[in-house]
Write a protein that holds these residues in place. Structure first.
Motif, PDB file in Angstrom:
ATOM      1  N   THR A   1       0.817  -1.214   0.000  1.00 33.28           N
ATOM      2  CA  THR A   1       0.000   0.000   0.000  1.00 33.28           C
ATOM      3  C   THR A   1       0.854   1.269   0.000  1.00 33.28           C
ATOM      4  OG1 THR A   1      -0.121  -0.018   2.411  1.00 33.28           O
ATOM      5  CG2 THR A   1      -1.883  -1.150   1.211  1.00 33.28           C
ATOM      6  N   ASP A   2       2.165   1.119   0.212  1.00 35.56           N
ATOM      7  CA  ASP A   2       3.069   2.249   0.351  1.00 35.56           C
ATOM      8  C   ASP A   2       4.012   2.321  -0.845  1.00 35.56           C
ATOM      9  OD1 ASP A   2       4.725   4.299   1.287  1.00 35.56           O
ATOM     10  OD2 ASP A   2       5.951   2.910   2.449  1.00 35.56           O
ATOM     11  N   PRO A   3       4.004   3.410  -1.628  1.00 35.66           N
ATOM     12  CA  PRO A   3       4.880   3.498  -2.800  1.00 35.66           C
ATOM     13  C   PRO A   3       6.361   3.354  -2.473  1.00 35.66           C
ATOM     14  CG  PRO A   3       3.245   5.257  -2.847  1.00 35.66           C
ATOM     15  CD  PRO A   3       3.141   4.599  -1.501  1.00 35.66           C
ATOM     16  N   VAL A   4       6.798   3.895  -1.333  1.00 37.44           N
ATOM     17  CA  VAL A   4       8.210   3.799  -0.954  1.00 37.44           C
ATOM     18  C   VAL A   4       8.604   2.343  -0.757  1.00 37.44           C
ATOM     19  CG1 VAL A   4       9.946   4.451   0.764  1.00 37.44           C
ATOM     20  CG2 VAL A   4       8.173   6.096   0.085  1.00 37.44           C
ATOM     21  N   ALA A   5       7.819   1.626   0.045  1.00 43.20           N
ATOM     22  CA  ALA A   5       8.112   0.217   0.310  1.00 43.20           C
ATOM     23  C   ALA A   5       8.004  -0.617  -0.971  1.00 43.20           C
ATOM     24  CB  ALA A   5       7.166  -0.323   1.379  1.00 43.20           C
ATOM     25  N   LEU A   6       7.054  -0.271  -1.830  1.00 44.29           N
ATOM     26  CA  LEU A   6       6.859  -1.032  -3.061  1.00 44.29           C
ATOM     27  C   LEU A   6       8.066  -0.918  -3.978  1.00 44.29           C
ATOM     28  CD1 LEU A   6       4.466  -2.715  -4.280  1.00 44.29           C
ATOM     29  CD2 LEU A   6       4.015  -0.715  -5.707  1.00 44.29           C
ATOM     30  N   ILE A   7       8.564   0.300  -4.167  1.00 44.26           N
ATOM     31  CA  ILE A   7       9.723   0.475  -5.048  1.00 44.26           C
ATOM     32  C   ILE A   7      10.978  -0.103  -4.403  1.00 44.26           C
ATOM     33  CG2 ILE A   7      11.164   2.133  -6.277  1.00 44.26           C
ATOM     34  CD1 ILE A   7       8.694   3.896  -6.600  1.00 44.26           C
ATOM     35  N   ASP A   8      11.104   0.025  -3.080  1.00 41.77           N
ATOM     36  CA  ASP A   8      12.223  -0.632  -2.388  1.00 41.77           C
ATOM     37  C   ASP A   8      12.218  -2.129  -2.672  1.00 41.77           C
ATOM     38  OD1 ASP A   8      13.156   1.713  -1.275  1.00 41.77           O
ATOM     39  OD2 ASP A   8      12.245   1.367   0.704  1.00 41.77           O
ATOM     40  N   ALA A   9      11.025  -2.749  -2.596  1.00 45.04           N
ATOM     41  CA  ALA A   9      10.913  -4.186  -2.847  1.00 45.04           C
ATOM     42  C   ALA A   9      11.244  -4.524  -4.298  1.00 45.04           C
ATOM     43  CB  ALA A   9       9.516  -4.669  -2.486  1.00 45.04           C
ATOM     44  N   LEU A  10      10.822  -3.675  -5.235  1.00 42.13           N
ATOM     45  CA  LEU A  10      11.155  -3.907  -6.637  1.00 42.13           C
ATOM     46  C   LEU A  10      12.660  -3.855  -6.869  1.00 42.13           C
ATOM     47  CD1 LEU A  10       8.458  -1.950  -8.686  1.00 42.13           C
ATOM     48  CD2 LEU A  10       8.924  -4.413  -8.794  1.00 42.13           C
ATOM     49  N   GLU A  11      13.352  -2.993  -6.159  1.00 44.64           N
ATOM     50  CA  GLU A  11      14.803  -2.896  -6.338  1.00 44.64           C
ATOM     51  C   GLU A  11      15.517  -4.141  -5.811  1.00 44.64           C
ATOM     52  OE1 GLU A  11      15.998   0.905  -4.709  1.00 44.64           O
ATOM     53  OE2 GLU A  11      15.666   1.848  -6.677  1.00 44.64           O
ATOM     54  N   ARG A  12      14.897  -4.854  -4.873  1.00 40.93           N
ATOM     55  CA  ARG A  12      15.491  -6.093  -4.340  1.00 40.93           C
ATOM     56  C   ARG A  12      14.998  -7.330  -5.070  1.00 40.93           C
ATOM     57  NH1 ARG A  12      13.689  -3.504   0.425  1.00 40.93           N
ATOM     58  NH2 ARG A  12      11.957  -5.007   0.553  1.00 40.93           N
ATOM     59  N   TRP A  13      13.989  -7.192  -5.900  1.00 41.62           N
ATOM     60  CA  TRP A  13      13.273  -8.325  -6.489  1.00 41.62           C
ATOM     61  C   TRP A  13      14.164  -9.167  -7.385  1.00 41.62           C
ATOM     62  CZ3 TRP A  13      12.049 -10.104 -11.343  1.00 41.62           C
ATOM     63  CH2 TRP A  13      10.975 -10.990 -11.445  1.00 41.62           C
ATOM     64  N   GLN A  14      13.954 -10.489  -7.322  1.00 38.72           N
ATOM     65  CA  GLN A  14      14.619 -11.406  -8.242  1.00 38.72           C
ATOM     66  C   GLN A  14      13.587 -12.397  -8.771  1.00 38.72           C
ATOM     67  OE1 GLN A  14      18.262 -13.151  -6.961  1.00 38.72           O
ATOM     68  NE2 GLN A  14      19.208 -11.180  -6.527  1.00 38.72           N
ATOM     69  N   ALA A  15      13.723 -12.724 -10.046  1.00 39.55           N
ATOM     70  CA  ALA A  15      12.756 -13.616 -10.688  1.00 39.55           C
ATOM     71  C   ALA A  15      12.879 -15.030 -10.133  1.00 39.55           C
ATOM     72  CB  ALA A  15      12.983 -13.635 -12.197  1.00 39.55           C
ATOM     73  N   PRO A  16      11.759 -15.767 -10.042  1.00 46.03           N
ATOM     74  CA  PRO A  16      11.821 -17.176  -9.652  1.00 46.03           C
ATOM     75  C   PRO A  16      12.635 -17.972 -10.677  1.00 46.03           C
ATOM     76  CG  PRO A  16       9.553 -16.370  -9.656  1.00 46.03           C
ATOM     77  CD  PRO A  16      10.382 -15.316 -10.306  1.00 46.03           C
ATOM     78  N   THR A  17      13.251 -19.030 -10.203  1.00 48.85           N
ATOM     79  CA  THR A  17      14.073 -19.856 -11.090  1.00 48.85           C
ATOM     80  C   THR A  17      13.429 -21.206 -11.387  1.00 48.85           C
ATOM     81  OG1 THR A  17      15.311 -20.666  -9.172  1.00 48.85           O
ATOM     82  CG2 THR A  17      16.218 -18.767 -10.358  1.00 48.85           C
ATOM     83  N   VAL A  18      12.194 -21.422 -10.955  1.00 49.18           N
ATOM     84  CA  VAL A  18      11.508 -22.678 -11.213  1.00 49.18           C
ATOM     85  C   VAL A  18      10.787 -22.608 -12.571  1.00 49.18           C
ATOM     86  CG1 VAL A  18      11.203 -23.180  -8.771  1.00 49.18           C
ATOM     87  CG2 VAL A  18       9.420 -21.937 -10.003  1.00 49.18           C
ATOM     88  N   THR A  19      10.556 -23.785 -13.182  1.00 48.62           N
ATOM     89  CA  THR A  19       9.772 -23.831 -14.405  1.00 48.62           C
ATOM     90  C   THR A  19       8.294 -23.711 -14.057  1.00 48.62           C
ATOM     91  OG1 THR A  19       9.504 -26.238 -14.358  1.00 48.62           O
ATOM     92  CG2 THR A  19      11.469 -25.365 -15.482  1.00 48.62           C
ATOM     93  N   LYS A  20       7.473 -23.437 -15.055  1.00 47.38           N
ATOM     94  CA  LYS A  20       6.047 -23.245 -14.810  1.00 47.38           C
ATOM     95  C   LYS A  20       5.281 -24.559 -14.694  1.00 47.38           C
ATOM     96  CE  LYS A  20       3.123 -21.843 -17.948  1.00 47.38           C
ATOM     97  NZ  LYS A  20       2.202 -22.989 -18.062  1.00 47.38           N
ATOM     98  N   TRP A  21       5.856 -25.685 -15.171  1.00 49.53           N
ATOM     99  CA  TRP A  21       5.071 -26.909 -15.284  1.00 49.53           C
ATOM    100  C   TRP A  21       5.080 -27.713 -14.002  1.00 49.53           C
ATOM    101  CZ3 TRP A  21       8.275 -24.907 -19.035  1.00 49.53           C
ATOM    102  CH2 TRP A  21       7.598 -24.434 -20.183  1.00 49.53           C
ATOM    103  N   LEU A  22       3.903 -28.200 -13.641  1.00 50.88           N
ATOM    104  CA  LEU A  22       3.747 -29.070 -12.488  1.00 50.88           C
ATOM    105  C   LEU A  22       3.711 -30.517 -12.968  1.00 50.88           C
ATOM    106  CD1 LEU A  22       2.248 -26.236 -11.753  1.00 50.88           C
ATOM    107  CD2 LEU A  22       1.410 -27.531  -9.814  1.00 50.88           C
ATOM    108  N   GLY A  23       3.948 -31.427 -12.042  1.00 48.27           N
ATOM    109  CA  GLY A  23       3.924 -32.837 -12.392  1.00 48.27           C
ATOM    110  C   GLY A  23       2.535 -33.323 -12.763  1.00 48.27           C
ATOM    111  N   THR A  24       2.474 -34.421 -13.502  1.00 51.04           N
ATOM    112  CA  THR A  24       1.206 -35.022 -13.872  1.00 51.04           C
ATOM    113  C   THR A  24       0.560 -35.644 -12.640  1.00 51.04           C
ATOM    114  OG1 THR A  24       2.065 -35.522 -16.057  1.00 51.04           O
ATOM    115  CG2 THR A  24       0.081 -36.708 -15.350  1.00 51.04           C
ATOM    116  N   PRO A  25      -0.710 -35.312 -12.360  1.00 52.23           N
ATOM    117  CA  PRO A  25      -1.349 -35.894 -11.162  1.00 52.23           C
ATOM    118  C   PRO A  25      -1.553 -37.392 -11.303  1.00 52.23           C
ATOM    119  CG  PRO A  25      -2.949 -34.722 -12.524  1.00 52.23           C
ATOM    120  CD  PRO A  25      -1.594 -34.440 -13.106  1.00 52.23           C
ATOM    121  N   VAL A  26      -1.546 -38.064 -10.177  1.00 54.52           N
ATOM    122  CA  VAL A  26      -1.775 -39.504 -10.170  1.00 54.52           C
ATOM    123  C   VAL A  26      -3.266 -39.771 -10.374  1.00 54.52           C
ATOM    124  CG1 VAL A  26      -1.632 -41.610  -8.796  1.00 54.52           C
ATOM    125  CG2 VAL A  26       0.180 -39.879  -8.634  1.00 54.52           C
ATOM    126  N   ALA A  27      -3.588 -40.691 -11.291  1.00 54.95           N
ATOM    127  CA  ALA A  27      -5.005 -40.992 -11.572  1.00 54.95           C
ATOM    128  C   ALA A  27      -5.625 -41.751 -10.418  1.00 54.95           C
ATOM    129  CB  ALA A  27      -5.094 -41.805 -12.852  1.00 54.95           C
TER     130      ALA A  27
END
Length: 199
Positions: free
Chosen positions: A173-199
């Motif tokens: 809710t706070d622009p200062v905190a939001l931009i501070d967080a963006l400056e520290r932000w790092q992208a996730p390193t996981v792939t988007k795909w989840l495992g196939t569920p068990v039938a």
């Protein structure tokens, strides 16, 4: 590992209407003041309408730089903000979004409608796919983006998204905190795909 780099410019997605609550306008002004105070370049949709106009007016009034990227159609309709630092006219909305992304080091969404949501989810999707590594955040004025946060959590609970991707969009809710967080932000390193569920 993605190494954070200092922000020089931020693209802001927001409504070309004002919304019904005065808090939305004040929130746009607060973010504009913080962008200018930090010496960041504002990149946005180029109009003088609604929260978009409020944002640009505030950045400019505070001595900051505001760059507008607008479509030919909207420009021809007279929607271009007349006082911008500079502007670019693109053929269509897709090229407009691509150009805004090229010009920005990070993205912030303010309250808005279909266009705002579409832009927010597109840049988040491109992070998920590894097409860029730029942070994305929502200035959660008056809880406006709580339904978005809930939808992301729901997608995780229903097996359509990993937790890391649901949590990569920052909320504050706070622009200062939001931009501070963006400056520290790092992208996730996981792939988007989840495992196939068990039938």
């Amino acid at each position: 590992m993605n190494i954070s780099t200092p922000l020089r410019s931020v693209a802001v997605f927001c409504g070309s209407n004002y919304g019904f609550k005065p808090d939305y306008v004040e929130g746009a002004r607060a973010l504009g003041r913080e962008i200018a105070r930090r010496g960041l370049r504002l990149v946005y949709g180029g109009t003088d309408k609604g929260l978009m106009g409020v944002m640009a007016d505030t950045v400019l009034a505070e001595g900051g730089e505001a760059v507008g990227i607008i479509t030919r159609r909207l420009c021809d309709l007279g929607h271009l903000h007349p006082g911008l630092t500079r502007h670019e006219v693109t053929p269509d909305m897709r090229s407009r979004k691509a150009r805004m992304s090229d010009c920005a080091d990070a993205f912030i969404a303010l309250p808005g409608g279909l266009g705002t949501f579409e832009e927010l989810f597109e840049v988040a999707t491109l992070i998920q796919l590894g097409d860029h590594h730029k942070g994305v955040a929502c200035l959660n004025i008056g809880g406006f983006f709580e339904p978005v946060r809930n939808v992301l959590e729901h997608a995780v609970n229903e097996g359509f998204m990993k937790t890391e991707h649901s949590q990569m969009v920052l909320f504050d809710t706070d622009p200062v905190a939001l931009i501070d967080a963006l400056e520290r932000w790092q992208a996730p390193t996981v792939t988007k795909w989840l495992g196939t569920p068990v039938a």
